[in-house]
Structure formats: structure tokens, C-alpha cells
Design an enzyme around this catalytic site. Structure first.
Site, PDB file in Angstrom:
ATOM      1  N   CYS A   1       0.815  -1.224   0.000  1.00  0.00           N
ATOM      2  CA  CYS A   1       0.000   0.000   0.000  1.00  0.00           C
ATOM      3  C   CYS A   1       0.846   1.270   0.000  1.00  0.00           C
ATOM      4  O   CYS A   1       0.340   2.355  -0.274  1.00  0.00           O
ATOM      5  CB  CYS A   1      -0.939   0.010   1.195  1.00  0.00           C
TER       6      CYS A   1
ATOM      7  N   HIS B   1      -3.487   6.736   3.140  1.00  0.00           N
ATOM      8  CA  HIS B   1      -3.879   5.470   2.511  1.00  0.00           C
ATOM      9  C   HIS B   1      -5.288   5.106   2.985  1.00  0.00           C
ATOM     10  O   HIS B   1      -5.605   5.216   4.168  1.00  0.00           O
ATOM     11  CB  HIS B   1      -2.874   4.378   2.907  1.00  0.00           C
TER      12      HIS B   1
ATOM     13  N   ASN C   1     -10.077  -0.610  -0.206  1.00  0.00           N
ATOM     14  CA  ASN C   1      -8.620  -0.500  -0.118  1.00  0.00           C
ATOM     15  C   ASN C   1      -8.022  -0.961  -1.453  1.00  0.00           C
ATOM     16  O   ASN C   1      -8.051  -2.146  -1.767  1.00  0.00           O
ATOM     17  CB  ASN C   1      -8.123  -1.371   1.041  1.00  0.00           C
TER      18      ASN C   1
END
Ligand code: ACO
Length: 329
Positions: free
Chosen positions: A116, A256, A286
Site C-alpha cells: 500500500c 492510505h 482499499n
């Protein structure tokens, strides 16, 4: 010129597949509910690629938009850094495939695996390359087709992830605005909290472990949650201090997008009101490396980021990896 600024973001682009997968669709597949997913994660829907669509396809669309905004032709790009954990192939890199599709024939090409944090890591590497004078115009991409490595029978993970791509053109600059600082960190001792157990050199894929579904993402969500809040807080606070800004001078934080509760906890610890924090997790879930650049592109295109403002990007992912960047527009 402000000390330390050598690179700026000259254009951004993002792309998400058109197929929308809602929490109600997931209710039909695993023992979950829209209420649980929204209250525990903030996610309402995510985008999923059709069979046959791969990370280089999503990247291509995002890059075309970023290049158009930067008013650059593909052959003016001399570096492509592509952050992903869902490459088209194990060999060669997806950056190579993208280079060919984009006809960016003068670019050096590499993939960067930081989960990520992939886009923030890529931004930092591109900024450093530009500062040395070795490269002038880089394309930094965060892209994922996480639907391909998600166990759609596992309610602990399948409700979380989505597919998408975001890209930024990073160019050399002599202006007083641009990328003021970047910061990267990692802790490999916690690797097993979020990983794909088999399919690499350590435990090759076999029929047995394939049948046990061990080739999909496995995560100890609670532990990852706590580490994510701590690491992003420390990274974002550290970089703000490093560039000599106060919390009040931060106009927008782009974290994020892993979980709305992580984002809210981070904002609280940084003493930032939520209207200074960009959130789109409700629409995308996500998307790992793609989450920060998709949010960045949206924030720019919708006028949330204004000329002269200061933006902090901060990310955390498997590895663990984490990092941040401060950008003055
Ligand atoms: N629907 C209903 N119930 C569920 C679901 C679901 N989809 N998933 C888990 N549950 C249940 C669990 O089984 C558990 O039940 P039990 O108490 O009977 O055992 C209960 O809900 C609570 O489970 P927890 O895991 O403790 O729930 P938590 O509040 O921690 O939320 C979550 C889980 C959303 C995964 C959260 O921990 C999280 O967001 N973690 C961080 C994820 C992250 O940041 N990842 C980073 C990067 S990802 C990357 O790099 C690819």
C-alpha cells in the site's frame, strides 16, 4: 528556490474499472452485512476488473490522463516506476509492459514492491532520481488488481479490497513549489501479519496448498490496524516537522484508504479536523498502492487542492512499509 525542492507533480490521472461491487453483492457470497462492513471499515462499494483486464491496462488509462495534463508526450518520459503487488507477470515487470503499451520508448522501467506504500515509495525514488539530474520526467504509478489475489470465500479480507490505478508525472522544477520532502520506513519483522503465504520461492505453489487457498492474501487485521495508525502518525508528524510547517499549515492530508477508523484515529492524533482529510474509501475500498494516487487525482480535479496549499501524503502497507510526502502546489 526553496531549499530542497527539485521536483514537482506536473499532472495526475486515475482510473477505476467500471464494474461496481457493492456490500450487498458481498452479502450474497459470504456471511457478512452492509451494516458490518460500513461500520467497521467505511467501505460501501469497490471496483473490480473484468476477467482478462490486468494492472498494466488500468495503469495505461491513468497515465494517459496524467500525461495530457502535464502536456508531455510518452517519449518525453525517461523513468517509469510502477508500485504494485499484483503484476501482470512475475517476469518481466509490469512497468515494462506498460512502457510498450504507452510507447514511452525512452523510459527506464521498474516495478517497486511496497504494497500500500508503493506510490509514496515510488514518488520518493523518482524525486531522488530527479534531484541527481539523472532523470527529468518520471511517471509514478500505483496500481492494483487485488481482486485476483483476494479469497472471495474469506469474509475477513474479501470485503476490504478493490481494483484501480493512479499516476503522477513527476518533473524537474526550478519553481518554489513541488515535492518539499519525502520519508520512507519499513519493518520486515512483522511481515507475516499481512502476506501471501505461498507461491514464492519459500513455499512454491502446489496442488495441496492451492486447494487450501493459501495463495491468497492473509491478514491479522487487528494487529495491522494498530501498526498502521502508529506508523502513519509518526511518519506524517515527522515530515511536517522536517519541512518546518505546523499542523495548522497543512491544508490537506491524503492517507492510505484502508479503513475509515484508521483514518479517523490518525486525524485525531494529528489534531486535524476531518474536513482537512481526504476520504474516498466508501467508493473504492482499499486499492493498496493505487489508493493514495487515486485520492490525490480526485482531490486535484475536484478543486480540493488549491494553488499555494500544502498537502501531506501518508501510506502504510504490508512489509510493513510506510512513508509520507509533503507537496506545496
Ligand atoms: N462481516 C462480518 N463479520 C466479520 C467480518 C465480515 N466481513 N470480518 C470479520 N468479522 C468478524 C470476525 O470474525 C470477528 O468475529 P468474532 O469476534 O466472533 O471472532 C469480529 O468480526 C471482529 O473481527 P476483528 O478482526 O477483530 O474486526 P476489526 O474491528 O479489527 O476489523 C478489519 C477488521 C476491518 C480487517 C480491521 O482490522 C482493519 O481494517 N485492519 C487493517 C487493514 C489494513 O490497514 N491493511 C493495510 C494494508 S492492506 C495491504 O497492504 C494489501
Amino acid at each position: 528556490m526553496r531549499k530542497g525542492i527539485n521536483a514537482k507533480i506536473a499532472g495526475t490521472g486515475s482510473f477505476a474499472p467500471s464494474k461496481v461491487f457493492t456490500n450487498y453483492d458481498l452479502e450474497k457470497m459470504v456471511d457478512t452485512s452492509d451494516d458490518w462492513i460500513v461500520s467497521r471499515t467505511g467501505i460501501r462499494e469497490r471496483r473490480i476488473v473484468e476477467d482478462g483486464t490486468v494492472s498494466s491496462d488500468l495503469s495505461l488509462e491513468a497515465c494517459r490522463i496524467a500525461l495530457e495534463e502535464a502536456e508531455l508526450e510518452p517519449d518525453q518520459i525517461d523513468l517509469i516506476i510502477l508500485g504494485t503487488v499484483t503484476p501482470d507477470y512475475l517476469l518481466p515487470s509490469t512497468a515494462c509492459i506498460l512502457q510498450d503499451k504507452l510507447k514511452a520508448k525512452n523510459a527506464a522501467v521498474m516495478d517497486l514492491v511496497a504494497a500500500c506504500s508503493g506510490f509514496v515509495y515510488g514518488l520518493s525514488v523518482a524525486t531522488a532520481f530527479i534531484a541527481t539530474g539523472q532523470h527529468k520526467n518520471a511517471l509514478v504509478i500505483g496500481v492494483e488488481t487485488l481482486s485476483k489475489i483476494t479469497d472471495w470465500d474469506d469474509r475477513n479480507t474479501c470485503v476490504l479490497f478493490g481494483d484501480g490505478a493512479g499516476a503522477a508525472v513527476v518533473s524537474a522544477t526550478t519553481e518554489e513549489k513541488g515535492i518539499m520532502a519525502t520519508s520512507l520506513s519499513g519493518d520486515g519483522s512483522l511481515a507475516n501479519l499481512l502476506h501471501i503465504p505461498v507461491g514464492g520461492g519459500k513455499v512454491p505453489l502446489t496442488k495441496e496448498n492451492f486447494d487450501l487457498r493459501q495463495h491468497y492474501v492473509a491478514m491479522q487485521g487487528n494487529e495491522v490496524f494498530k501498526s498502521a495508525v502508529r506508523a502513519m502518525e509518526s511518519s506524517a508528524k515527522g515530515i511536517i516537522q522536517q519541512v518546518g510547517l505546523s499542523s495548522d499549515e497543512i491544508d490537506l492530508l491524503i492517507p492510505h484508504q484502508a479503513n475509515i477508523r484508521i483514518i479517523e484515529a490518525l486525524a485525531k492524533r494529528m489534531k486535524l479536523p476531518m474536513d482537512k482529510v481526504y476520504v474516498n474509501i466508501d467508493r473504492y475500498g482499499n486499492t493498496s498502492a493505487a489508493s493514495v494516487p487515486i485520492a490525490l487525482d480526485e482531490a486535484r480535479k475536484t478543486g480540493v487542492i488549491k494553488e499555494g496549499s500544502n498537502t501531506v501524503l501518508v501510506a502504510f502497507g504490508a512489509g510493513f512499509t510506510w512513508g509520507s510526502a509533503v507537496i506545496r502546489w
